[in-house]
Design an enzyme around this catalytic site. Structure first.
Site, PDB file in Angstrom:
ATOM      1  N   HIS A 114      14.781  15.209 -18.535  1.00 29.50           N
ATOM      2  CA  HIS A 114      15.854  16.208 -18.720  1.00 29.50           C
ATOM      3  C   HIS A 114      15.815  17.413 -17.771  1.00 29.50           C
ATOM      4  O   HIS A 114      15.707  18.555 -18.201  1.00 29.50           O
ATOM      5  CB  HIS A 114      15.926  16.696 -20.173  1.00 29.50           C
ATOM      6  CG  HIS A 114      14.605  17.030 -20.842  1.00 29.50           C
ATOM      7  ND1 HIS A 114      13.676  17.860 -20.284  1.00 29.50           N
ATOM      8  CD2 HIS A 114      14.095  16.644 -22.029  1.00 29.50           C
ATOM      9  CE1 HIS A 114      12.634  17.964 -21.111  1.00 29.50           C
ATOM     10  NE2 HIS A 114      12.867  17.240 -22.175  1.00 29.50           N
ATOM     11  N   HIS A 116      14.622   9.873 -29.320  1.00 28.37           N
ATOM     12  CA  HIS A 116      13.756  10.194 -30.465  1.00 28.37           C
ATOM     13  C   HIS A 116      14.319   9.498 -31.705  1.00 28.37           C
ATOM     14  O   HIS A 116      15.425   9.834 -32.140  1.00 28.37           O
ATOM     15  CB  HIS A 116      13.735  11.716 -30.717  1.00 28.37           C
ATOM     16  CG  HIS A 116      13.224  12.514 -29.551  1.00 28.37           C
ATOM     17  ND1 HIS A 116      11.914  12.919 -29.452  1.00 28.37           N
ATOM     18  CD2 HIS A 116      13.841  12.988 -28.442  1.00 28.37           C
ATOM     19  CE1 HIS A 116      11.749  13.622 -28.320  1.00 28.37           C
ATOM     20  NE2 HIS A 116      12.910  13.668 -27.692  1.00 28.37           N
ATOM     21  N   ASP A 123      18.087  11.846 -24.178  1.00 25.43           N
ATOM     22  CA  ASP A 123      17.289  12.755 -25.006  1.00 25.43           C
ATOM     23  C   ASP A 123      17.911  12.866 -26.404  1.00 25.43           C
ATOM     24  O   ASP A 123      18.012  13.962 -26.967  1.00 25.43           O
ATOM     25  CB  ASP A 123      17.123  14.130 -24.363  1.00 25.43           C
ATOM     26  CG  ASP A 123      16.016  14.950 -25.032  1.00 25.43           C
ATOM     27  OD1 ASP A 123      15.300  14.396 -25.892  1.00 25.43           O
ATOM     28  OD2 ASP A 123      15.879  16.141 -24.702  1.00 25.43           O
ATOM     29  N   HIS A 167       7.792  16.607 -19.626  1.00 28.38           N
ATOM     30  CA  HIS A 167       8.656  17.635 -20.219  1.00 28.38           C
ATOM     31  C   HIS A 167       8.157  18.940 -19.602  1.00 28.38           C
ATOM     32  O   HIS A 167       7.167  19.508 -20.057  1.00 28.38           O
ATOM     33  CB  HIS A 167       8.507  17.610 -21.746  1.00 28.38           C
ATOM     34  CG  HIS A 167       9.108  18.787 -22.443  1.00 28.38           C
ATOM     35  ND1 HIS A 167      10.218  18.691 -23.233  1.00 28.38           N
ATOM     36  CD2 HIS A 167       8.743  20.098 -22.478  1.00 28.38           C
ATOM     37  CE1 HIS A 167      10.521  19.887 -23.722  1.00 28.38           C
ATOM     38  NE2 HIS A 167       9.637  20.755 -23.292  1.00 28.38           N
ATOM     39  N   ARG A 185      12.378   9.295 -34.553  1.00 21.83           N
ATOM     40  CA  ARG A 185      11.787  10.049 -35.682  1.00 21.83           C
ATOM     41  C   ARG A 185      11.052   9.178 -36.693  1.00 21.83           C
ATOM     42  O   ARG A 185      10.905   9.592 -37.853  1.00 21.83           O
ATOM     43  CB  ARG A 185      12.875  10.836 -36.430  1.00 21.83           C
ATOM     44  CG  ARG A 185      13.816  11.665 -35.569  1.00 21.83           C
ATOM     45  CD  ARG A 185      13.104  12.739 -34.824  1.00 21.83           C
ATOM     46  NE  ARG A 185      14.053  13.685 -34.218  1.00 21.83           N
ATOM     47  CZ  ARG A 185      13.737  14.458 -33.183  1.00 21.83           C
ATOM     48  NH1 ARG A 185      12.523  14.426 -32.647  1.00 21.83           N
ATOM     49  NH2 ARG A 185      14.620  15.295 -32.692  1.00 21.83           N
ATOM     50  N   ASN A 227       6.770  12.026 -30.387  1.00 22.80           N
ATOM     51  CA  ASN A 227       6.605  13.186 -31.271  1.00 22.80           C
ATOM     52  C   ASN A 227       7.067  12.899 -32.704  1.00 22.80           C
ATOM     53  O   ASN A 227       7.933  13.567 -33.251  1.00 22.80           O
ATOM     54  CB  ASN A 227       7.287  14.440 -30.702  1.00 22.80           C
ATOM     55  CG  ASN A 227       8.789  14.297 -30.509  1.00 22.80           C
ATOM     56  OD1 ASN A 227       9.318  13.195 -30.443  1.00 22.80           O
ATOM     57  ND2 ASN A 227       9.486  15.417 -30.430  1.00 22.80           N
TER      58      ASN A 227
HETATM   59  C1  NCD Z   1      13.479  17.253 -28.625  1.00 22.58           C
HETATM   60  C2  NCD Z   1      13.157  16.903 -30.080  1.00 22.58           C
HETATM   61  O1  NCD Z   1      13.894  17.341 -30.963  1.00 22.58           O
HETATM   62  O2  NCD Z   1      12.226  16.141 -30.330  1.00 22.58           O
HETATM   63  N1  NCD Z   1      14.307  18.425 -28.617  1.00 22.58           N
HETATM   64  C3  NCD Z   1      15.090  18.869 -27.617  1.00 22.58           C
HETATM   65  O3  NCD Z   1      15.670  19.949 -27.731  1.00 22.58           O
HETATM   66  N2  NCD Z   1      15.288  18.154 -26.511  1.00 22.58           N
HETATM   67  C4  NCD Z   1      12.224  17.430 -27.847  1.00 22.58           C
HETATM   68  C5  NCD Z   1      12.390  17.351 -26.356  1.00 22.58           C
HETATM   69  O4  NCD Z   1      13.073  16.449 -25.838  1.00 22.58           O
HETATM   70  O5  NCD Z   1      11.814  18.172 -25.630  1.00 22.58           O
HETATM   71 ZN    ZN Z   2      11.587  17.242 -23.722  1.00 20.98          ZN
HETATM   72 ZN    ZN Z   3      13.037  14.532 -25.790  1.00 23.70          ZN
END
Ligand code: NCD
Ligand code: ZN
Ligand code: ZN
Ligand code: ZN
Length: 413
Positions: free
Chosen positions: A238, A75, A307, A192, A77, A107
């Protein structure tokens, strides 16, 4: 331009030996125990040497050369939450961690639900840094769980992956349609697996129920009745419970085209209600951790994915789940899995580079002629303390600051 790496331990998924690698214009041209310096030319009074050749001799240095890593799950962001991470710092964190390819989750804000947005992010990443960035599309529009119109206009082979990572698709009928479309268009579904009915009360049940549901629907849609040769591909993100990894192994034994990834944190640490660091899925119990490692040994785990989920301190205090991972993955996995005696370094390279690179259709992940010269050079003998404040990521959310590990990434090529 040629570069010769000499007398270095070379490790990929099928090799582990001390030797040499010759690279020309970014492509591996020769791998052998000894390679003579090539293409001498006569240059005036200076005698014989190759002006186009850089020789790096590692004799006496206790380091290892591996194919650079590929992360199927990160991620960054960007756009929307760039105070946590952005493309620049995310790429820098990837490089610091030994990665030259990353697959980004959708996301963001706005959610990445269009090919146009994905391509823009990839283009921007290319301008910023030299690594491969693939931006995944959400499987329901804006992650709202039902609308899949944006998938219908995609051409076959136009994108690699879709996912609603962060939450599961709760509606069975919607999920069924997603499998149908993705089978047709040759898109891998990244699941997920979280049944939100149970999220508040039983996160184990949430993962297990949704894993079972996805396997069932995938089998019905992609294997039910037809003689088609195209079967689609379901990949679980994951995976964290013993039950889930067992269901996946059973589905694989049946011949279903199902793969999965495990994160470094789920094989490195356990957690319980009294002592946990918030992440989805949660840190589990010792039995789960053992089952995940056993599945890695048995070949049921296709990749280790970070992740990498950066969050600010403030967001963590408000309960945001997730932890950073790119700059921790190799030392955590090397320390736990290889020094712990569970996997060989070759097996770890397969999980962190060879397999995920193949899934992203990249010409990297092995030290063989014809592949890209994307390497990571690491030191394995010296124990050191993880210092989150020296990292390139913008965020500091990890429970692993201050712990002692082995396996330090020295350089990425
Ligand atoms: C992830 C996120 O912060 O976008 N958070 C997490 O705890 N892994 C989302 C995700 O990977 O499901
Ligand atoms: Zn996830
Ligand atoms: Zn994730
Ligand atoms: Zn608690």
């Amino acid at each position: 331009m040629q570069t010769l790496y000499k007398n270095i331990r070379i490790v990929d998924d099928t090799q582990d030996f001390t030797g040499c690698v010759l690279v020309e214009d970014g492509i591996i041209t020769q791998v052998a125990e000894t390679i003579d310096e090539p293409a001498f030319e006569i240059l005036g009074a200076y005698g014989l040497y190759n002006s186009n050749l850089i020789v790096r001799d590692f004799t006496g240095e206790d380091v290892v050369l591996m194919p650079a890593f590929t992360d199927l799950h990160a991620h960054f962001r960007d756009p929307g939450f760039t105070y946590k991470e952005d493309l620049q710092t995310g790429c820098e964190a990837a490089i610091q961690g030994g990665y030259t390819a990353v697959n980004l989750m959708p996301n963001t804000n706005p959610v990445c639900s269009s090919l146009k947005q994905a391509r823009e992010i990839e283009k921007r990443a290319k301008e910023i840094c030299g690594i491969t960035v693939n931006q995944t599309l959400s499987m329901t529009k804006d992650l709202e769980g039902t609308n899949i119109e944006h998938l219908k206009s995609l051409k076959k082979n136009e994108i690699l992956f879709v996912t609603d990572d962060g939450k599961g698709v709760q509606d069975d009928a919607v999920m069924r349609q997603i499998f149908e479309i993705c089978k047709e268009k040759n898109i891998t579904v990244l699941s997920h697996a979280e049944d939100s009915k149970y999220s508040a009360t039983d996160m184990r049940k949430a993962e297990n129920e949704m894993t079972a549901r996805d396997i069932r629907l995938f089998e019905e849609v992609c294997y039910g009745g037809t003689t088609a040769t195209e079967r689609g591909h379901l990949h679980f993100c994951h995976v964290s419970t013993e039950e889930a990894i067992e269901m996946i192994a059973e589905a694989q034994a049946k011949g279903l085209n199902i793969t999965c990834e495990v994160t470094p944190h789920h094989i490195f640490a356990t957690g319980d209600e009294a002592n946990h660091y918030r992440v989805n899925p949660p840190l589990r119990m010792q039995e789960d951790l053992d089952a995940l490692i056993k599945a890695m040994q048995a070949g049921n785990v296709f990749a280790i994915a970070t992740d990498h989920a950066p969050h600010s301190l403030e967001d963590k205090e408000k309960g945001a789940p997730g932890m950073i991972g790119l700059e921790l993955a190799f030392p955590l996995c090397y320390t736990k899995l290889v020094r712990g005696g569970f996997l060989t370094l070759s097996q770890l390279v397969k999980l962190m580079s060879t397999n995920p690179s193949a899934m992203m259709k990249l010409n990297k992940g092995k030290i063989v002629e014809g592949m890209n010269a994307e390497f990571v050079i690491a030191e394995l003998q010296q124990e050191y303390v993880i210092d989150v404040f020296s990292m390139a990521t913008k965020s500091r959310n990890t429970p692993f600051n201050g712990i002692s590990v082995f396996g330090k990434v020295l350089e990425v090529i």
